[in-house]
Design a protein around this motif. Sequence first.
Motif, PDB file in Angstrom:
ATOM      1  N   ALA A 331       0.825  -1.087   0.068  1.00 48.66           N
ATOM      2  CA  ALA A 331       0.160   0.047  -0.020  1.00 48.66           C
ATOM      3  C   ALA A 331       0.916   1.267   0.134  1.00 48.66           C
ATOM      4  CB  ALA A 331      -0.978  -0.103   1.370  1.00 48.66           C
ATOM      5  N   GLY A 332       2.015   1.072   0.782  1.00 49.34           N
ATOM      6  CA  GLY A 332       3.051   2.393   0.616  1.00 49.34           C
ATOM      7  C   GLY A 332       3.642   2.627  -0.708  1.00 49.34           C
ATOM      8  N   VAL A 333       3.954   1.482  -1.302  1.00 49.96           N
ATOM      9  CA  VAL A 333       4.397   1.814  -2.624  1.00 49.96           C
ATOM     10  C   VAL A 333       3.494   2.214  -3.552  1.00 49.96           C
ATOM     11  CG1 VAL A 333       5.521   0.539  -4.507  1.00 49.96           C
ATOM     12  CG2 VAL A 333       6.087  -0.301  -2.388  1.00 49.96           C
ATOM     13  N   LEU A 334       2.211   1.661  -3.575  1.00 49.55           N
ATOM     14  CA  LEU A 334       1.142   2.143  -4.373  1.00 49.55           C
ATOM     15  C   LEU A 334       0.417   3.497  -4.359  1.00 49.55           C
ATOM     16  CD1 LEU A 334      -0.751  -1.298  -4.535  1.00 49.55           C
ATOM     17  CD2 LEU A 334       0.286  -0.232  -6.478  1.00 49.55           C
ATOM     18  N   THR A 335       0.724   4.189  -3.032  1.00 45.74           N
ATOM     19  CA  THR A 335       0.387   5.306  -2.572  1.00 45.74           C
ATOM     20  C   THR A 335       1.477   6.260  -2.855  1.00 45.74           C
ATOM     21  OG1 THR A 335       0.794   4.959  -0.279  1.00 45.74           O
ATOM     22  CG2 THR A 335      -1.681   4.800  -1.273  1.00 45.74           C
ATOM     23  N   ALA A 336       2.713   5.829  -3.351  1.00 44.84           N
ATOM     24  CA  ALA A 336       3.819   6.745  -3.533  1.00 44.84           C
ATOM     25  C   ALA A 336       3.472   7.949  -4.135  1.00 44.84           C
ATOM     26  CB  ALA A 336       5.155   6.169  -4.094  1.00 44.84           C
ATOM     27  N   SER A 337       2.941   8.166  -5.247  1.00 43.24           N
ATOM     28  CA  SER A 337       2.268   9.092  -6.021  1.00 43.24           C
ATOM     29  C   SER A 337       0.692   8.956  -5.913  1.00 43.24           C
ATOM     30  CB  SER A 337       2.859   9.339  -7.155  1.00 43.24           C
ATOM     31  OG  SER A 337       2.365   8.685  -8.257  1.00 43.24           O
ATOM     32  N   LYS A 338      -0.058  10.318  -5.909  1.00 42.55           N
ATOM     33  CA  LYS A 338      -1.446  10.082  -6.311  1.00 42.55           C
ATOM     34  C   LYS A 338      -1.720   9.422  -7.415  1.00 42.55           C
ATOM     35  CE  LYS A 338      -5.464  12.911  -5.939  1.00 42.55           C
ATOM     36  NZ  LYS A 338      -5.887  12.916  -7.243  1.00 42.55           N
ATOM     37  N   SER A 339      -1.013   9.762  -8.494  1.00 43.93           N
ATOM     38  CA  SER A 339      -1.417   9.088  -9.860  1.00 43.93           C
ATOM     39  C   SER A 339      -1.186   7.670  -9.867  1.00 43.93           C
ATOM     40  CB  SER A 339      -0.566   9.926 -10.987  1.00 43.93           C
ATOM     41  OG  SER A 339       0.674   9.104 -11.532  1.00 43.93           O
ATOM     42  N   LEU A 340      -0.222   7.239  -9.340  1.00 44.05           N
ATOM     43  CA  LEU A 340      -0.110   5.771  -9.237  1.00 44.05           C
ATOM     44  C   LEU A 340      -1.221   5.200  -8.560  1.00 44.05           C
ATOM     45  CD1 LEU A 340       1.728   3.349  -9.905  1.00 44.05           C
ATOM     46  CD2 LEU A 340       2.988   3.787  -7.490  1.00 44.05           C
TER      47      LEU A 340
END
Length: 491
Positions: A331-340
Motif C-alpha cells: 500500500a505504501g508503494v502504491l500510494t507513493a504518488s497520487k497518480s499511481l
Amino acid sequence: MVATPEIPVAARSKYEPVIGLEVHVQLLTATKIFCSCSTRFGAPPNTNVCPVCLGLPGALPVLNRKAVEFAVLAATALNCRINETSIFARKNYFYPDLPKGYQISQYDRPLAEHGWIEIAAGGVKKKIGITRVHLEEDAGKSLHEGFPDSGEKTAIDLNRSGVPLIEIVSEPDLASPNEAHEYLTRLKEIILYTAVSDCNMEEGSLRCDANVSVRPRGQKEFGTKTEIKNVNSFRFISQALEYEIDRHIGVIESGGKITQETRLFNSTEGKTYGMRSKEQAHDYRYFPEPDLLPLVVDEKWKAEISQQLPELPEARRQRLVRDYAITEYDAGVLTASKSLADQFEAAARTAKSPKRVANLVQSELMGRLKAKGVEIEQSPISMKGVAMSADLVEAGAISGKMLKDLYDLAFTRNKDFPTVYEEEGRPEQSHDTSALEKIITEIIAANPKQVEQYRSGKKTVLGFFVGQVMKASKGQANPQLVNELLAKKLN
Ligand SMILES: [Zn+2]
C-alpha cells in the motif's frame, strides 16, 4: 561517502541530536504572488518581470488569491489551524537578487500554526509538530556561471522574484537524520497529493534548511544550534546532518563551544563549512507591510478550500489495505504518488477481480521491479496491463505459469503486457483434451513406480504427475483440467 569526524561510539551515545526543518515549497500558481507575471520555469532571464517584481519605486503589490488558496490547502493537509487574520511583513536585508531591499513574508502573525504530520520512526509512529506555515515571495537568482564574462561578473535573473512560496517550519521534534529524511518524504508526499506544488527539487520548487544541535541525553535545554542551508536532495540533508551532529559532539567533547552560524554542505566532500554568523530575527527589522491589507481567510472561504482536499496518503494507505487486502508495504508503494494510486484503483475497479489485480501487483510485479532496480513509475507493465492479465487468468484464458512467462518477457523487452501478449500471438492455455490425454498416457507409461505408489494409496504423488504434465505442455495446459484427466486415468 560522508567524511564524518572520528567520534568514539561511547561519546556519541552520550548525546541526543535535536533537529528542526524549514522547508520552502513553490506554489503552482500561473502568476506571481503580488503581480501578474508568469511563474513559468526556464523562460529566458528577466523576461517574466514587471515594475512590481523588479521593485521599482511606486509599484504596489496585489495579493494573488490562488496563492492564498494553495497555502490554506497545504496547511490544512498538514493539520494546521488557519488563522483568520494574518499579516504580511517586510523582512529587510540586502542581497543583489532582492531589488526591493526587503522580502514580503509573514512574521508574528502567520497564515497557519500548530500542525503536525506523522512519521514512522524505527517502526513506531511519531507525530512531528509543525510550528507554522506562512506565505512569502521568492527572491531572484544570482547566476555565477554560463556567460562569457562569468569569470568577472555575476548576472541576475529576476524571473523568480515574486514567485509564491510557503515556508513550513517544523518543531525541533526530529531526533535523527533518519527521522529528518522520513519527515521530508512524508511532507513531500502530502504536498504532492494536494497538488499545490510539483516539489521538484532540481528546479528549486522544494528547498530545505536544517537546524541542528546536540545536548547530553536527558537534558531539557537545547544546545547551540547551527543551520545548514540550501541542500538540494533529501539524501544530502541526511548526510549533512550526520556530519554536523558528529562535528558538534567532537567540538563539545574536546572542550570547545559551538558557534551559532549558518553553514553550507559540500556534497562532494560530505562536509559542512561555516558561511556566516547566524542572523537573529531582530536583524531583519520586520515590520507590517504597509502596502497590503491584513489577509483575512474567513470560515466560509476556509470551508470552500477544505472541500478541495483530496484523500491524503496515510488515509489512502489504510483504505487500500482494507479494501484490497494488500500488505501495508505494498500500500505504501502504491500510494507513493497520487497518480499511481489512482491508476491502481482504476485498474482494480474495472478488472473482473480487484483482489486478483492487487495480488498480481504484490506477487508478480513488485518482485520483478525490485530485481530490476526500478521504481513502479518506470514499470514496463502498467496498471492497465496488470488488470488485463488479471482478467485473462480470471477467465481461464491463460494459466498462472503463462502469466509469469509473459511478465518476464514484458520486463526483458521493456514493453507493456498487452503489447507482449499480442506479440506472442495471444497465447491460450490448452483446453484441448485429446492432446492432453496423449501427454498423460505417455507420462503414466514412463513412470510405473509412481503409478504403483499412487494406486497403493499415496495420493500425494498426483502432484508429481501434474508437474510432469504441465512441464510437457510447456505450461500451456489448464491445471484444473490436467488434475481431472490424471485422476481419471490413474484410477
Ligand atoms: Zn511582476
